[in-house]
Design a protein around this motif. Structure first.
Motif, PDB file in Angstrom:
ATOM      1  N   THR A  29       0.819  -1.209   0.000  1.00 49.33           N
ATOM      2  CA  THR A  29       0.000   0.000   0.000  1.00 49.33           C
ATOM      3  C   THR A  29       0.858   1.267   0.000  1.00 49.33           C
ATOM      4  O   THR A  29       1.936   1.306   0.582  1.00 49.33           O
ATOM      5  CB  THR A  29      -0.991   0.028   1.182  1.00 49.33           C
ATOM      6  OG1 THR A  29      -1.893   1.100   0.987  1.00 49.33           O
ATOM      7  CG2 THR A  29      -0.284   0.206   2.508  1.00 49.33           C
ATOM      8  N   LYS A  30       0.341   2.290  -0.652  1.00 51.50           N
ATOM      9  CA  LYS A  30       0.992   3.608  -0.675  1.00 51.50           C
ATOM     10  C   LYS A  30       0.201   4.586   0.197  1.00 51.50           C
ATOM     11  O   LYS A  30       0.685   5.644   0.542  1.00 51.50           O
ATOM     12  CB  LYS A  30       1.053   4.156  -2.109  1.00 51.50           C
ATOM     13  CG  LYS A  30       1.761   3.259  -3.102  1.00 51.50           C
ATOM     14  CD  LYS A  30       3.248   3.369  -2.967  1.00 51.50           C
ATOM     15  CE  LYS A  30       3.920   2.607  -4.100  1.00 51.50           C
ATOM     16  NZ  LYS A  30       5.037   1.828  -3.662  1.00 51.50           N
ATOM     17  N   ASP A  31      -1.021   4.205   0.538  1.00 52.53           N
ATOM     18  CA  ASP A  31      -1.917   5.064   1.321  1.00 52.53           C
ATOM     19  C   ASP A  31      -1.517   5.022   2.795  1.00 52.53           C
ATOM     20  O   ASP A  31      -1.544   3.980   3.428  1.00 52.53           O
ATOM     21  CB  ASP A  31      -3.355   4.562   1.120  1.00 52.53           C
ATOM     22  CG  ASP A  31      -4.394   5.379   1.862  1.00 52.53           C
ATOM     23  OD1 ASP A  31      -4.022   6.228   2.700  1.00 52.53           O
ATOM     24  OD2 ASP A  31      -5.593   5.152   1.606  1.00 52.53           O
ATOM     25  N   ARG A  32      -1.167   6.176   3.353  1.00 48.07           N
ATOM     26  CA  ARG A  32      -0.694   6.232   4.739  1.00 48.07           C
ATOM     27  C   ARG A  32      -1.782   5.829   5.734  1.00 48.07           C
ATOM     28  O   ARG A  32      -1.485   5.172   6.728  1.00 48.07           O
ATOM     29  CB  ARG A  32      -0.182   7.623   5.065  1.00 48.07           C
ATOM     30  CG  ARG A  32       1.218   7.851   4.471  1.00 48.07           C
ATOM     31  CD  ARG A  32       1.755   9.129   4.942  1.00 48.07           C
ATOM     32  NE  ARG A  32       3.029   9.462   5.398  1.00 48.07           N
ATOM     33  CZ  ARG A  32       3.976   8.760   5.980  1.00 48.07           C
ATOM     34  NH1 ARG A  32       3.830   7.501   6.181  1.00 48.07           N
ATOM     35  NH2 ARG A  32       5.093   9.289   6.366  1.00 48.07           N
ATOM     36  N   ALA A  35      -2.102   2.149   5.577  1.00 43.59           N
ATOM     37  CA  ALA A  35      -0.922   1.555   6.218  1.00 43.59           C
ATOM     38  C   ALA A  35      -1.064   1.597   7.740  1.00 43.59           C
ATOM     39  O   ALA A  35      -0.764   0.612   8.425  1.00 43.59           O
ATOM     40  CB  ALA A  35       0.346   2.282   5.774  1.00 43.59           C
ATOM     41  N   ALA A  90       7.569   0.291   6.582  1.00 41.25           N
ATOM     42  CA  ALA A  90       6.259   0.714   6.068  1.00 41.25           C
ATOM     43  C   ALA A  90       5.883   2.080   6.649  1.00 41.25           C
ATOM     44  O   ALA A  90       5.367   2.945   5.933  1.00 41.25           O
ATOM     45  CB  ALA A  90       5.192  -0.320   6.406  1.00 41.25           C
ATOM     46  N   SER A  93       7.400   4.858   4.891  1.00 38.17           N
ATOM     47  CA  SER A  93       6.972   4.879   3.482  1.00 38.17           C
ATOM     48  C   SER A  93       8.021   4.284   2.538  1.00 38.17           C
ATOM     49  O   SER A  93       8.179   4.714   1.406  1.00 38.17           O
ATOM     50  CB  SER A  93       6.614   6.310   3.043  1.00 38.17           C
ATOM     51  OG  SER A  93       5.537   6.787   3.810  1.00 38.17           O
ATOM     52  N   LYS A  94       8.728   3.293   3.016  1.00 39.38           N
ATOM     53  CA  LYS A  94       9.728   2.593   2.199  1.00 39.38           C
ATOM     54  C   LYS A  94       9.139   1.248   1.792  1.00 39.38           C
ATOM     55  O   LYS A  94       9.587   0.187   2.223  1.00 39.38           O
ATOM     56  CB  LYS A  94      11.025   2.429   2.979  1.00 39.38           C
ATOM     57  CG  LYS A  94      11.680   3.753   3.346  1.00 39.38           C
ATOM     58  CD  LYS A  94      12.939   3.529   4.148  1.00 39.38           C
ATOM     59  CE  LYS A  94      13.580   4.862   4.494  1.00 39.38           C
ATOM     60  NZ  LYS A  94      14.767   4.676   5.343  1.00 39.38           N
ATOM     61  N   SER A  95       8.125   1.304   0.946  1.00 35.02           N
ATOM     62  CA  SER A  95       7.359   0.113   0.567  1.00 35.02           C
ATOM     63  C   SER A  95       8.224  -0.966  -0.059  1.00 35.02           C
ATOM     64  O   SER A  95       8.100  -2.141   0.285  1.00 35.02           O
ATOM     65  CB  SER A  95       6.241   0.482  -0.411  1.00 35.02           C
ATOM     66  OG  SER A  95       5.373   1.402   0.170  1.00 35.02           O
ATOM     67  N   GLN A  96       9.089  -0.574  -0.998  1.00 30.68           N
ATOM     68  CA  GLN A  96       9.894  -1.581  -1.685  1.00 30.68           C
ATOM     69  C   GLN A  96      10.842  -2.270  -0.715  1.00 30.68           C
ATOM     70  O   GLN A  96      10.992  -3.494  -0.751  1.00 30.68           O
ATOM     71  CB  GLN A  96      10.659  -0.956  -2.851  1.00 30.68           C
ATOM     72  CG  GLN A  96      11.334  -1.993  -3.737  1.00 30.68           C
ATOM     73  CD  GLN A  96      10.367  -3.062  -4.257  1.00 30.68           C
ATOM     74  OE1 GLN A  96       9.320  -2.743  -4.812  1.00 30.68           O
ATOM     75  NE2 GLN A  96      10.705  -4.329  -4.064  1.00 30.68           N
TER      76      GLN A  96
END
Length: 185
Positions: A29-32, A35, A90, A93-96
């Motif tokens: 997910t990119k949505d904070r 998350a 996460a 915001s370091k999803s990868q």
């Protein structure tokens, strides 16, 4: 006993799978807000599992059960380290990077944690089966004892009845003979 312990470990296993699924979603997910929601759910599951495991530990009554639980706890501890890292990444915001840690470090630990849980569940199931068989054996022995007791009581009742009947019929027979003798003169 055996069944409540088996139930608790099964719940922990189900929660483990749910948490892992949530972590996969979290990594993607990119949505904070999403998350944060997913992380809260994972943390709630961890709290639930902590409580279940504390309750489970009270049900352990064998040495082998303690050894398997220790192995399970060790697997859990090694699982929690990469899990914390996935959550941290996460949050940052370091999803990868979170997905990489999940795939390369958390997934293998997850597999080990699952395997330790399965071993614990299999042991608890066999323990429950043994205890169930012991109960069935005890019930069978009790039934046999009750049947023997009833047969002995019935035999005693017959003997007592025969003795009472003889104690009544002998004097009556003697009285009848006496009356017969008197009537004949």
């Amino acid at each position: 006993g055996a069944m409540p312990g088996l139930y608790k470990i099964a719940q922990v296993q189900i929660n483990l799978e749910t948490a892992f699924r949530l972590l996969l979603q979290l990594g993607a997910t990119k949505d904070r807000q999403e998350a944060a929601r997913l992380e809260t759910e994972v943390q709630n599951i961890r709290t639930t599992n902590n409580n279940l495991l504390a309750e489970y530990e009270k049900t352990i009554v064998t040495q082998k059960g303690r050894e398997l639980f220790s192995a399970f706890q060790a697997a859990r501890t090694t699982y929690l380290t990469p899990l914390e890292e996935v959550l941290r990444l996460a949050r940052e915001s370091k999803s990868q990077e979170a997905l990489d840690v999940l795939e390369k470090r958390l997934k293998p630990e997850h597999i080990g944690y699952q395997a330790a849980g399965r071993q614990l569940m299999e042991f608890r199931k066999s323990y429950a089966d043994e205890k169930g068989q012991a109960i069935e054996d005890a019930v069978g022995a009790t039934k046999t004892g009750i049947v023997l007791g009833l047969l002995l009581a019935l035999a005693a009742a017959v003997v007592i009845t025969v003795m009472v009947v003889k104690s009544i019929t002998r004097p009556l027979a003697a009285a009848v003979r006496l009356i017969h003798t008197v009537s004949e003169g």
